[in-house]
Design a protein around this motif. Structure first.
Motif, PDB file in Angstrom:
ATOM      1  N   SER A 153      -5.323 -17.291  -2.411  1.00 20.20           N
ATOM      2  CA  SER A 153      -4.560 -17.250  -1.162  1.00 20.20           C
ATOM      3  C   SER A 153      -4.926 -15.995  -0.389  1.00 20.20           C
ATOM      4  CB  SER A 153      -3.057 -17.257  -1.447  1.00 20.20           C
ATOM      5  OG  SER A 153      -2.322 -17.053  -0.247  1.00 20.20           O
ATOM      6  N   PRO A 154      -4.996 -16.066   0.945  1.00 19.31           N
ATOM      7  CA  PRO A 154      -5.231 -14.866   1.753  1.00 19.31           C
ATOM      8  C   PRO A 154      -3.951 -14.074   2.017  1.00 19.31           C
ATOM      9  CG  PRO A 154      -5.133 -16.780   3.186  1.00 19.31           C
ATOM     10  CD  PRO A 154      -4.997 -17.290   1.785  1.00 19.31           C
ATOM     11  N   LEU A 155      -2.818 -14.585   1.562  1.00 16.79           N
ATOM     12  CA  LEU A 155      -1.526 -13.952   1.838  1.00 16.79           C
ATOM     13  C   LEU A 155      -1.278 -12.818   0.857  1.00 16.79           C
ATOM     14  CD1 LEU A 155       1.092 -14.419   3.672  1.00 16.79           C
ATOM     15  CD2 LEU A 155       2.073 -15.472   1.614  1.00 16.79           C
ATOM     16  N   VAL A 156      -0.861 -11.658   1.359  1.00 22.02           N
ATOM     17  CA  VAL A 156      -0.404 -10.581   0.488  1.00 22.02           C
ATOM     18  C   VAL A 156       1.017 -10.934   0.038  1.00 22.02           C
ATOM     19  CG1 VAL A 156       0.101  -8.122   0.283  1.00 22.02           C
ATOM     20  CG2 VAL A 156      -1.825  -8.885   1.685  1.00 22.02           C
ATOM     21  N   ASN A 157       1.195 -11.063  -1.254  1.00 22.00           N
ATOM     22  CA  ASN A 157       2.468 -11.553  -1.783  1.00 22.00           C
ATOM     23  C   ASN A 157       2.543 -11.198  -3.262  1.00 22.00           C
ATOM     24  OD1 ASN A 157       4.953 -13.035  -1.640  1.00 22.00           O
ATOM     25  ND2 ASN A 157       3.933 -14.772  -2.620  1.00 22.00           N
ATOM     26  N   GLU A 158       3.751 -11.186  -3.785  1.00 25.18           N
ATOM     27  CA  GLU A 158       3.954 -10.956  -5.214  1.00 25.18           C
ATOM     28  C   GLU A 158       4.950 -11.970  -5.758  1.00 25.18           C
ATOM     29  OE1 GLU A 158       3.169  -7.569  -2.769  1.00 25.18           O
ATOM     30  OE2 GLU A 158       5.276  -8.006  -3.270  1.00 25.18           O
ATOM     31  N   GLY A 159       4.890 -12.174  -7.077  1.00 21.45           N
ATOM     32  CA  GLY A 159       5.783 -13.143  -7.709  1.00 21.45           C
ATOM     33  C   GLY A 159       7.254 -12.816  -7.556  1.00 21.45           C
ATOM     34  N   GLY A 160       7.572 -11.507  -7.447  1.00 19.15           N
ATOM     35  CA  GLY A 160       8.970 -11.133  -7.252  1.00 19.15           C
ATOM     36  C   GLY A 160       9.472 -11.380  -5.855  1.00 19.15           C
ATOM     37  N   GLY A 161       8.549 -11.729  -4.949  1.00 22.20           N
ATOM     38  CA  GLY A 161       8.918 -11.988  -3.562  1.00 22.20           C
ATOM     39  C   GLY A 161       9.214 -13.437  -3.268  1.00 22.20           C
ATOM     40  N   ILE A 162       9.179 -14.295  -4.315  1.00 22.16           N
ATOM     41  CA  ILE A 162       9.452 -15.716  -4.125  1.00 22.16           C
ATOM     42  C   ILE A 162      10.372 -16.208  -5.235  1.00 22.16           C
ATOM     43  CG2 ILE A 162       7.298 -16.265  -2.925  1.00 22.16           C
ATOM     44  CD1 ILE A 162       6.099 -17.105  -5.607  1.00 22.16           C
ATOM     45  N   HIS A 163      11.164 -17.223  -4.931  1.00 24.91           N
ATOM     46  CA  HIS A 163      11.950 -17.905  -5.962  1.00 24.91           C
ATOM     47  C   HIS A 163      12.125 -19.352  -5.529  1.00 24.91           C
ATOM     48  CE1 HIS A 163      14.630 -18.306  -9.409  1.00 24.91           C
ATOM     49  NE2 HIS A 163      14.275 -17.076  -9.741  1.00 24.91           N
ATOM     50  N   GLY A 181       9.757   1.187  -5.212  1.00 29.12           N
ATOM     51  CA  GLY A 181      10.410  -0.013  -4.703  1.00 29.12           C
ATOM     52  C   GLY A 181       9.394  -1.011  -4.198  1.00 29.12           C
ATOM     53  N   THR A 182       9.880  -2.214  -3.879  1.00 22.86           N
ATOM     54  CA  THR A 182       8.995  -3.309  -3.469  1.00 22.86           C
ATOM     55  C   THR A 182       9.107  -3.635  -1.989  1.00 22.86           C
ATOM     56  OG1 THR A 182      10.599  -5.085  -3.847  1.00 22.86           O
ATOM     57  CG2 THR A 182       9.334  -4.322  -5.760  1.00 22.86           C
ATOM     58  N   ALA A 223       0.824  -1.217   0.000  1.00 19.28           N
ATOM     59  CA  ALA A 223       0.000   0.000   0.000  1.00 19.28           C
ATOM     60  C   ALA A 223       0.857   1.265   0.000  1.00 19.28           C
ATOM     61  CB  ALA A 223      -0.954  -0.006   1.198  1.00 19.28           C
ATOM     62  N   GLN A 224       1.838   1.304  -0.900  1.00 25.48           N
ATOM     63  CA  GLN A 224       2.708   2.479  -0.971  1.00 25.48           C
ATOM     64  C   GLN A 224       1.960   3.664  -1.580  1.00 25.48           C
ATOM     65  OE1 GLN A 224       6.962   1.920  -1.602  1.00 25.48           O
ATOM     66  NE2 GLN A 224       6.538  -0.218  -2.125  1.00 25.48           N
ATOM     67  N   LEU A 258       6.679 -10.834   5.788  1.00 25.83           N
ATOM     68  CA  LEU A 258       6.448 -10.584   7.213  1.00 25.83           C
ATOM     69  C   LEU A 258       6.288  -9.108   7.544  1.00 25.83           C
ATOM     70  CD1 LEU A 258       8.962 -13.108   8.843  1.00 25.83           C
ATOM     71  CD2 LEU A 258       6.505 -13.384   8.490  1.00 25.83           C
ATOM     72  N   GLY A 259       6.353  -8.248   6.530  1.00 27.53           N
ATOM     73  CA  GLY A 259       6.255  -6.816   6.781  1.00 27.53           C
ATOM     74  C   GLY A 259       4.855  -6.406   7.188  1.00 27.53           C
ATOM     75  N   PRO A 260       4.725  -5.446   8.090  1.00 29.88           N
ATOM     76  CA  PRO A 260       3.404  -4.991   8.529  1.00 29.88           C
ATOM     77  C   PRO A 260       2.603  -4.328   7.414  1.00 29.88           C
ATOM     78  CG  PRO A 260       5.125  -3.518   9.338  1.00 29.88           C
ATOM     79  CD  PRO A 260       5.824  -4.711   8.760  1.00 29.88           C
ATOM     80  N   GLU A 261       3.286  -3.884   6.361  1.00 32.31           N
ATOM     81  CA  GLU A 261       2.588  -3.260   5.244  1.00 32.31           C
ATOM     82  C   GLU A 261       1.782  -4.283   4.442  1.00 32.31           C
ATOM     83  OE1 GLU A 261       6.593  -1.410   6.025  1.00 32.31           O
ATOM     84  OE2 GLU A 261       5.867  -3.432   5.520  1.00 32.31           O
ATOM     85  N   ARG A 262       2.175  -5.567   4.550  1.00 28.52           N
ATOM     86  CA  ARG A 262       1.505  -6.595   3.763  1.00 28.52           C
ATOM     87  C   ARG A 262       0.686  -7.551   4.636  1.00 28.52           C
ATOM     88  NH1 ARG A 262       6.348  -5.832   0.675  1.00 28.52           N
ATOM     89  NH2 ARG A 262       6.016  -5.819  -1.584  1.00 28.52           N
ATOM     90  N   ASN A 263       1.328  -8.144   5.612  1.00 29.88           N
ATOM     91  CA  ASN A 263       0.674  -9.208   6.375  1.00 29.88           C
ATOM     92  C   ASN A 263       0.790  -8.976   7.883  1.00 29.88           C
ATOM     93  OD1 ASN A 263      -0.105 -11.048   4.110  1.00 29.88           O
ATOM     94  ND2 ASN A 263       2.107 -11.056   3.773  1.00 29.88           N
ATOM     95  N   PRO A 264       0.205  -7.891   8.392  1.00 33.51           N
ATOM     96  CA  PRO A 264       0.287  -7.635   9.831  1.00 33.51           C
ATOM     97  C   PRO A 264      -0.379  -8.761  10.617  1.00 33.51           C
ATOM     98  CG  PRO A 264      -1.393  -6.248   8.821  1.00 33.51           C
ATOM     99  CD  PRO A 264      -0.631  -6.895   7.694  1.00 33.51           C
ATOM    100  N   GLY A 265       0.314  -9.190  11.651  1.00 32.28           N
ATOM    101  CA  GLY A 265      -0.249 -10.235  12.501  1.00 32.28           C
ATOM    102  C   GLY A 265       0.097 -11.645  12.090  1.00 32.28           C
ATOM    103  N   TRP A 266       0.639 -11.828  10.895  1.00 30.49           N
ATOM    104  CA  TRP A 266       1.029 -13.175  10.473  1.00 30.49           C
ATOM    105  C   TRP A 266       2.364 -13.545  11.111  1.00 30.49           C
ATOM    106  CZ3 TRP A 266      -0.727 -16.388   6.070  1.00 30.49           C
ATOM    107  CH2 TRP A 266      -1.977 -15.979   5.558  1.00 30.49           C
ATOM    108  N   LYS A 267       2.450 -14.736  11.654  1.00 30.52           N
ATOM    109  CA  LYS A 267       3.704 -15.256  12.182  1.00 30.52           C
ATOM    110  C   LYS A 267       4.481 -15.951  11.055  1.00 30.52           C
ATOM    111  CE  LYS A 267       1.686 -16.051  16.758  1.00 30.52           C
ATOM    112  NZ  LYS A 267       1.316 -17.063  17.773  1.00 30.52           N
ATOM    113  N   LYS A 268       5.794 -16.060  11.248  1.00 34.38           N
ATOM    114  CA  LYS A 268       6.626 -16.685  10.224  1.00 34.38           C
ATOM    115  C   LYS A 268       6.125 -18.089   9.894  1.00 34.38           C
ATOM    116  CE  LYS A 268      11.117 -15.980   9.900  1.00 34.38           C
ATOM    117  NZ  LYS A 268      12.590 -16.016  10.091  1.00 34.38           N
TER     118      LYS A 268
END
Length: 338
Positions: free
Chosen positions: A136-146, A204-205, A109-110, A161-171
């Motif tokens: 998926s309920p996870l906020v994520n992007e294709g550039g964030g995985i490999h 930036g991402t 949400a930049q 794990l950033g609060p901007e994407r998935n606040p409250g989610w544990k690792k």
């Protein structure tokens, strides 16, 4: 059977891209330059496999003019043009293809981002491709995985794990969701991304992994290094390489880490740059590699030729793409062949 995300070097059915339109990222002369850069990447990939480009209403003429006749066009509403992030992550069980639709929220949400249309593109692409959607309920992007295609996934703490994407989610919860959707079993976490991928350096991402490290084969990782000690990424990259060399993949193999030195340019217009050769795209019989009109372009190309024998390595100037906040990998998304 379990659905899994194949590695990028597995055979592709086609590549998906999105066409730049006027928005906060691209305006005026920047839009024209960006379209030229996107077209160069699309044409480079088209040498090896089919390419479909999604464009906004009213943008077909500009797209066809620059892309040429050999690239497929489809019309859907768009906000931006980063198909790696807004498009689906394709997965397969060996006989069937499906599309993972992550939640997209404008890279955390930049304030410069809009995503009213982009948050729907994954489903549009899946519909055009004729494949079912795995939501998926996870906020994520294709550039964030490999992934390595054999159970291992690379992630970054400041993204999933950033609060901007998935606040409250544990690792553990993030890993469970990633594994469930990608068919992976082992996550390797980098602490953060490159400096210029965070405010106040521009678009930036917040730390995508695909500019820092990527699998180049089972048990093999290419890692960005910054040889210039004046650059804030110098120490970060050393720590990343050391950490990755201490890790094992899902099959218990110690990782071979191949260091790829950054281009010699460290600043543009007084700002640190995150120019990186890691943000490459592997397609059928080819590798499309970022170039920067830099002495290290050919050094990087030589490394990738050794890593991918039998594939043609094509250098495409990526400076315009990086100025908008990404690289060649960021604007491409593979659809695996089943």
């Amino acid at each position: 059977m379990t659905f899994r995300m194949p590695p990028e070097w597995a055979p592709h059915e086609r590549t998906w891209m999105a066409w730049p339109g006027p928005n906060a990222t691209f305006s005026g002369d920047d839009l024209a330059e960006s379209r030229g850069a996107w077209a160069s990447v699309a044409q480079a990939v088209r040498r090896f496999e089919p390419v479909t480009v999604v464009h906004s209403p009213g943008q077909a003429e500009s797209a066809r003019e620059l892309l040429g006749p050999d690239i497929d066009l489809v019309e859907r509403e768009l906000d931006d043009a980063w198909m790696r992030d807004i498009g689906p992550t394709f997965v397969t069980d060996g006989t069937r293809l499906a599309a993972v639709d992550w939640v997209f929220n404008g890279w955390g949400a930049q304030d410069w981002a809009t995503w009213e249309h982009d948050e729907k593109i994954a489903r549009h692409v899946a519909d055009i491709a004729g494949v079912p959607v795995h939501s998926s309920p996870l906020v994520n992007e294709g550039g964030g995985i490999h992934v390595d295609g054999e159970g291992t996934v690379l992630l970054t703490e400041t993204v999933q794990l950033g609060p901007e994407r998935n606040p409250g989610w544990k690792k553990e919860e993030v890993e469970a969701e990633i594994h469930a959707k990608l068919g992976t079993t082992r996550a390797i976490w980098l602490k953060r991304g490159l400096t210029a991928d965070y405010p106040p350096h521009g678009f930036g991402t917040l730390g995508h992994v695909d500019i820092v490290a990527a699998f180049a084969g089972p048990g093999v990782i290419v890692a960005h290094t910054q040889p210039d000690p004046s650059h804030p990424d110098h120490e970060l990259c050393k720590e990343n390489v050391e950490m990755l060399r201490s890790q094992k993949d899902a099959r218990g193999r110690s990782l071979e880490v191949v260091e790829i030195p950054a281009p010699t340019v460290v600043k543009e217009d007084g700002k640190w740059v995150d120019y990186s050769y890691i943000n490459h795209y592997v397609c059928n019989s080819g590798v499309v590699l970022c170039a920067f009109d830099d002495p290290r372009d050919e050094i990087a190309a030589g490394i990738f030729r050794r890593l991918y024998p039998g594939r043609t390595v094509t250098l495409v100037d990526a400076r315009t793409i990086f100025a908008a906040g990404g690289g060649i990998h960021c604007i491409t998304q593979q659809q695996p062949r089943v």
